[in-house]
Design an enzyme around this catalytic site. Structure first.
Site, short mmCIF file in Angstrom:
data_model
loop_
_atom_site.label_atom_id
_atom_site.label_comp_id
_atom_site.label_asym_id
_atom_site.label_seq_id
_atom_site.Cartn_x
_atom_site.Cartn_y
_atom_site.Cartn_z
N GLU A 289 7.73 -4.05 -6.28
CA GLU A 289 7.31 -5.17 -7.13
C GLU A 289 6.76 -6.33 -6.31
O GLU A 289 5.97 -7.12 -6.81
CB GLU A 289 8.49 -5.68 -7.99
CG GLU A 289 8.55 -5.02 -9.34
CD GLU A 289 9.52 -5.68 -10.31
OE1 GLU A 289 10.11 -6.73 -9.99
OE2 GLU A 289 9.70 -5.13 -11.39
N HIS A 310 16.09 20.07 2.01
CA HIS A 310 15.96 21.40 1.42
C HIS A 310 15.08 21.39 0.17
O HIS A 310 15.03 22.36 -0.56
CB HIS A 310 17.36 21.97 1.12
CG HIS A 310 18.16 22.16 2.36
ND1 HIS A 310 18.34 23.39 2.96
CD2 HIS A 310 18.77 21.26 3.17
CE1 HIS A 310 19.05 23.23 4.07
NE2 HIS A 310 19.32 21.94 4.22
N LYS A 424 4.85 -3.56 -21.50
CA LYS A 424 5.63 -4.27 -22.53
C LYS A 424 4.71 -4.69 -23.67
O LYS A 424 5.05 -4.53 -24.84
CB LYS A 424 6.29 -5.53 -21.96
CG LYS A 424 7.36 -5.28 -20.94
CD LYS A 424 8.02 -6.61 -20.58
CE LYS A 424 8.82 -6.55 -19.32
NZ LYS A 424 9.21 -7.85 -18.82
O1 PA5 Z 1 12.42 -8.63 -10.23
C1 PA5 Z 1 12.17 -8.95 -11.38
O2 PA5 Z 1 11.89 -10.10 -11.67
C2 PA5 Z 1 12.25 -7.94 -12.52
O3 PA5 Z 1 12.49 -6.68 -12.07
C3 PA5 Z 1 13.36 -8.34 -13.47
O4 PA5 Z 1 14.56 -8.42 -12.75
C4 PA5 Z 1 13.51 -7.35 -14.61
O5 PA5 Z 1 12.28 -7.15 -15.23
C5 PA5 Z 1 14.53 -7.86 -15.62
O6 PA5 Z 1 14.13 -9.10 -16.11
P1 PA5 Z 1 15.13 -10.05 -16.87
O7 PA5 Z 1 16.24 -10.41 -15.95
O8 PA5 Z 1 14.30 -11.23 -17.27
O9 PA5 Z 1 15.66 -9.29 -18.08
#
Ligand code: PA5
Length: 449
Positions: A289, A310, A424
């Site tokens: 990310e 394996h 989303k």
């Molecule tokens: O690193 C990030 O920001 C994302 O992976 C969020 O942690 C994830 O999408 C969950 O978001 P939230 O805590 O707003 O539910």
């Protein structure tokens, strides 16, 4: 002094001195940018000084909430997705017996997870299992609007209300969310749930040392003070004025970027211990990310050896040469076993008699490092003495800091995740959520229904 050691022994032959020196100089600038808070995404750098700034009263508050959970619950369901559960799960699974969840605990709390996907069977079976158990929920969402945890929480809250009544749920739900925004904050206020705050300047995947990670870890019975202490030692080590080649985060970031420039587009994180399976998942999210944007970035993958030797071993040894490995080695196991001698050597293993299982594993590590680097897969090694809260704290902070440096070296903003919104938006449009009518029409025109 930090416990972590980074070795480039099985990578150096792939990288020229001039290339690595250029990368060291880039890493040094990126480190300055990070520490001076002058780079992209600098509004999300609250994690950098978190280990040294977290107050003991905050830690006490978290431990007290954990004690309440432990006093009345057999299970704590951690509801969250991505950065809102992976850090806690990484630490808890690294330190727990892989078999502990097979039994309902007589003492202490077992941690279960929900809201990290939309699988109906999983959630239905979880609810059926919890029907007869004493349990609490820690619902975690920074935005407070993420669909997967919101759905799981609605299901779990209905069960909690049916079991314990509206009053009874008040000390069985602990929410961790934004200080003021989002549906979860409003819902928590309306119900008067004890609520922990995620600082505005800490993004989800960098939030392990906030209540996001600390409350589940404390409830599972592990020392959050030691975890923070480890991270604090690493913060001091990495932030000090040092040559980039003496700073492990700069070294890791420099080698990654050097390898990327040589066409090594996939980094495979390797552990020889299945207890690090979720640590690898946490790392995959952190790097994927943070760096995967602007059509750039190393693809983070993970394997568990020797299991995956394996299944994936053939590819790693002889497939496309566009990858490198980073091997996390735990130098001393929590428990060791000795191979014994048998009078009749029917399985042919008497040559191992007297050796520890960990010695056998060590030779598998070395043998594989030699084989893979001979097969043109550069291998970095990260060695830690053992698994403990303190060392996991060091390791996680190391990876976060190195990720910030590496992302800046790549020229991206390592602290946003705009691409996560695309699926989303389509899902909301398809489900008929208000405000997504135009996108719904566009999808239906193009793909039908
Ligand atoms: O690193 C990030 O920001 C994302 O992976 C969020 O942690 C994830 O999408 C969950 O978001 P939230 O805590 O707003 O539910």
């Amino acid at each position: 002094m930090a416990n972590l050691k980074l070795s480039t022994q099985f990578t150096d032959k792939f990288i020229s001195d001039s290339l690595i020196n250029t990368q060291f100089s880039n890493a040094s600038k990126a480190k300055d940018t990070l520490l001076s808070m002058t780079g992209k995404g600098n509004e999300y750098l609250g994690w950098v000084k978190l280990p040294s700034s977290i107050s003991s009263s905050e830690l006490t508050k978290i431990r007290e909430a954990a004690e309440i959970i432990q006093s009345h619950s057999q299970f704590l369901v951690v509801v969250g997705i991505g950065g809102s559960y992976l850090g806690a799960r990484a630490v808890i699974e690294a330190l727990s017996s892989p078999f502990q969840n097979l039994e309902v605990p007589k003492k202490g709390v077992r941690i279960l997870y929900a809201g990290h996907h939309l699988d109906s069977d999983y959630h239905a079976q979880l609810l059926a299992f919890l029907e007869t158990k004493e349990f609490s929920v820690n619902v975690i969402s920074k935005s407070g609007t993420t669909t997967e945890p919101a759905i799981a929480f609605r299901l779990l809250l209905s069960l909690l209300e049916r079991k314990y009544g509206k009053e009874g749920v008040k000390n069985r739900v602990f929410s961790t969310t934004d200080a003021s925004k989002g549906a979860l904050k409003k819902l928590s206020d309306d119900y008067h749930f004890p609520t922990f705050t995620i600082p505005d300047d800490v993004g989800g995947r960098y939030s392990i040392l906030t209540p996001v990670g600390l409350l589940p870890i404390a409830a599972a019975g592990f020392s959050i003070n030691k975890l923070v202490e480890g991270a604090k030692n690493m913060e001091a080590e990495l932030s000090k004025d040092s040559l980039p080649k003496e700073n492990p985060a700069c070294v890791y970031a420099s080698y990654r970027n050097a390898l990327y420039s040589l066409g090594k587009k996939t980094e495979v994180m390797v552990s020889y211990s299945p207890s690090l399976a979720y640590f690898i998942e946490w790392w995959k999210q952190l790097y994927g990310e943070s760096e995967g944007k602007d059509k750039k970035g190393i693809f983070p993958a993970g394997v568990l050896f020797t299991t995956d030797l394996h299944s994936m071993g053939q590819y790693l040894q002889e497939g496309e040469r566009n990858l490198f490995e980073t091997v996390i080695q735990i130098e001393t196991p929590k428990y060791d076993l000795y191979m014994t001698e048998k009078t009749e050597d029917l399985d042919g293993l008497n040559y191992l008699a007297g050796k520890k299982l960990s010695e056998v594993s060590d030779q598998a590590v070395l043998g594989t490092l030699i084989a893979h680097s001979d097969g043109e897969v550069p291998c970095l090694q990260i060695k830690i003495p053992r698994l403990s809260e303190e060392i996991l704290g060091e390791l996680m902070y190391f990876y976060e800091f190195a990720c910030g440096i590496s992302g800046y070296m790549l020229g991206v903003n390592p602290f946003d995740q705009p691409g996560v919104e695309d699926y989303k938006n389509n899902m909301f449009a398809l489900l008929g959520k208000k405000g997504y009518e135009a996108r719904r029409k566009e999808i239906l025109d193009n793909f039908g229904n």
